[in-house]
Design an enzyme around this catalytic site. Structure first.
Site, short mmCIF file in Angstrom:
data_model
loop_
_atom_site.label_atom_id
_atom_site.label_comp_id
_atom_site.label_asym_id
_atom_site.label_seq_id
_atom_site.Cartn_x
_atom_site.Cartn_y
_atom_site.Cartn_z
N CYS A 198 0.96 -1.18 0.23
CA CYS A 198 0.11 0.08 -0.08
C CYS A 198 0.79 1.38 0.06
O CYS A 198 0.47 2.17 -0.61
CB CYS A 198 -1.03 0.05 1.24
SG CYS A 198 -2.21 -1.18 1.16
N CYS A 264 -2.20 -27.56 5.99
CA CYS A 264 -3.33 -28.26 6.45
C CYS A 264 -3.33 -29.68 6.07
O CYS A 264 -4.02 -30.71 6.57
CB CYS A 264 -4.55 -27.70 5.89
SG CYS A 264 -5.00 -27.70 4.28
ZN LIG Z 1 -3.82 -26.14 3.07
#
Ligand SMILES: [Zn+2]
Length: 366
Positions: A198, A264
């Site tokens: 930004c 994950c």
């Molecule tokens: Zn993942």
């Protein structure tokens, strides 16, 4: 921070203020009660964090924890909707200025400001104490965002990602165990100096509003127990070309499809484990902080291009130096940033590691 209870928030009429929300067919009084009992943590109270905190406080989320390491500056006011000129003049901590403003908007909820640099060392305790039902991304840098993703997956906390740069925005909500995480989609964070920020590219306030609106809506769905309404999608907006894109991620929802994701799938929480910590340290005898290498090289040519408005000086093939006009040094003049090709940086003009880390994130973007 809880302002003195006002008459409008006492007794059976306590939900009167939410009537335009509770009469929604999709909502109702029961959802309002769930919202009142819920807890949200917003990490980063800049443009996105301000806008989603404003929406969630007005909607009646019972406990809002606001976390930010930075202070309000004049250049924030163009898009950070909870601050005013007096906050910028006093350089108030953003978390406290936002909490103060929101406690005047809704005195019936609890607002907890934390002036804190979120790192692999500080985040676990913050989450242990705040016990969030949802974690909202208001950060301005990939490192903190990947850290939040690690924590969300490890602790199974719904994580509402959002990002805005220029006229474009992105949003995605992660329901750990049920939908892809950030690293399923963007496996590695960008190398330092390669992405716009930004502060080098600018940001359109309207792009902030649309992304924060999506974030707040998904957070509310989580908090009232309607996760079924959250779609596994990555939303992209360009407010200038009026283009919208919706990337369907439903094929990545089952565990088999996600098995190769380092986070994950393999449960390797390397950001939370501190493997990517930048180890900001105050340099002995100097008003300067070194940000140690994160193990990723910095592309100095691209960094120089991004920082061209500050006329950076290429001191050598391995060193780029730039004086950051507008970033006041603690002594006099402006902060000076030295970027090394091996990924290290030195921020001269401050002895505060948190400020140095913030400046690095703003201008280099990692
Ligand atoms: Zn993942």
């Amino acid at each position: 921070m809880r302002a003195q209870q006002s008459r409008v928030t006492e007794g059976p009429a306590q939900f009167d203020r939410y009537r335009r929300q509770t009469i929604l067919r999709e909502f109702g009084v029961e959802s309002q009660q769930k919202l009142a009992a819920s807890r949200a943590v917003i990490v980063g109270v800049g443009a996105l964090g301000c806008a989603s905190a404003d929406l969630l406080a007005r909607a009646g989320v019972g406990t809002l924890t606001l976390v930010d390491r930075d202070v309000v500056e004049l250049t924030n006011l163009q898009r950070q909707c909870l601050f005013d000129e007096s906050d910028a003049i006093e350089r108030r901590p953003k978390a406290e200025a936002a909490a103060s403003r929101l406690s005047r908007v809704n005195s019936s909820i609890r607002i907890e400001p934390h002036v804190l640099d979120v790192t692999s060392r500080t985040l676990p305790r913050l989450l242990r104490e705040a016990k969030p039902d949802v974690l909202i991304d208001g950060t301005d840098n990939a490192g903190t965002r990947y850290l939040l993703n690690d924590a969300a997956v490890r602790d199974t906390i719904p994580f509402v990602y959002g990002g805005v740069i220029g006229t474009r925005g992105m949003q995605m909500t992660i329901l750990p165990d049920a939908s892809p995480c950030l690293r399923c989609v963007f496996e590695e964070p960008p190398a330092p100096g390669t992405m716009p920020t930004c502060d080098t590219t600018g940001v359109l306030g309207a792009a902030v509003a649309i992304v924060a609106g999506c974030q707040a809506a998904d957070a509310i769905k989580v908090l009232i127990g309607r996760r079924d309404l959250i779609k596994p999608t990555l939303l992209e907006f360009d407010l200038w070309s009026s283009e919208r894109r919706r990337i369907d991620l439903s094929s990545m929802c089952n565990a088999t499809a996600r098995r190769n994701c380092p986070c994950c799938g393999k449960h390797s929480f390397e950001f939370l484990d501190g493997k990517h910590d930048d180890d900001a340290i105050k340099l002995c005898g100097q008003l300067a902080v070194q940000i140690g290498s994160t193990g990723r090289e910095c592309d100095l040519d691209r960094a120089a291009e991004r920082l061209r408005e500050f006329t950076p000086k290429r001191v050598s093939p391995s060193l780029l130096r730039v004086s950051l006009a507008g970033e006041r040094a603690e002594s006099s003049g402006s902060l000076e940033l030295s970027l090394f090709a091996d990924g290290r940086a030195i921020v001269a003009g401050t002895a505060d590691p948190a400020r140095a880390r913030g400046v690095y994130a703003k201008y280099v973007g990692a």
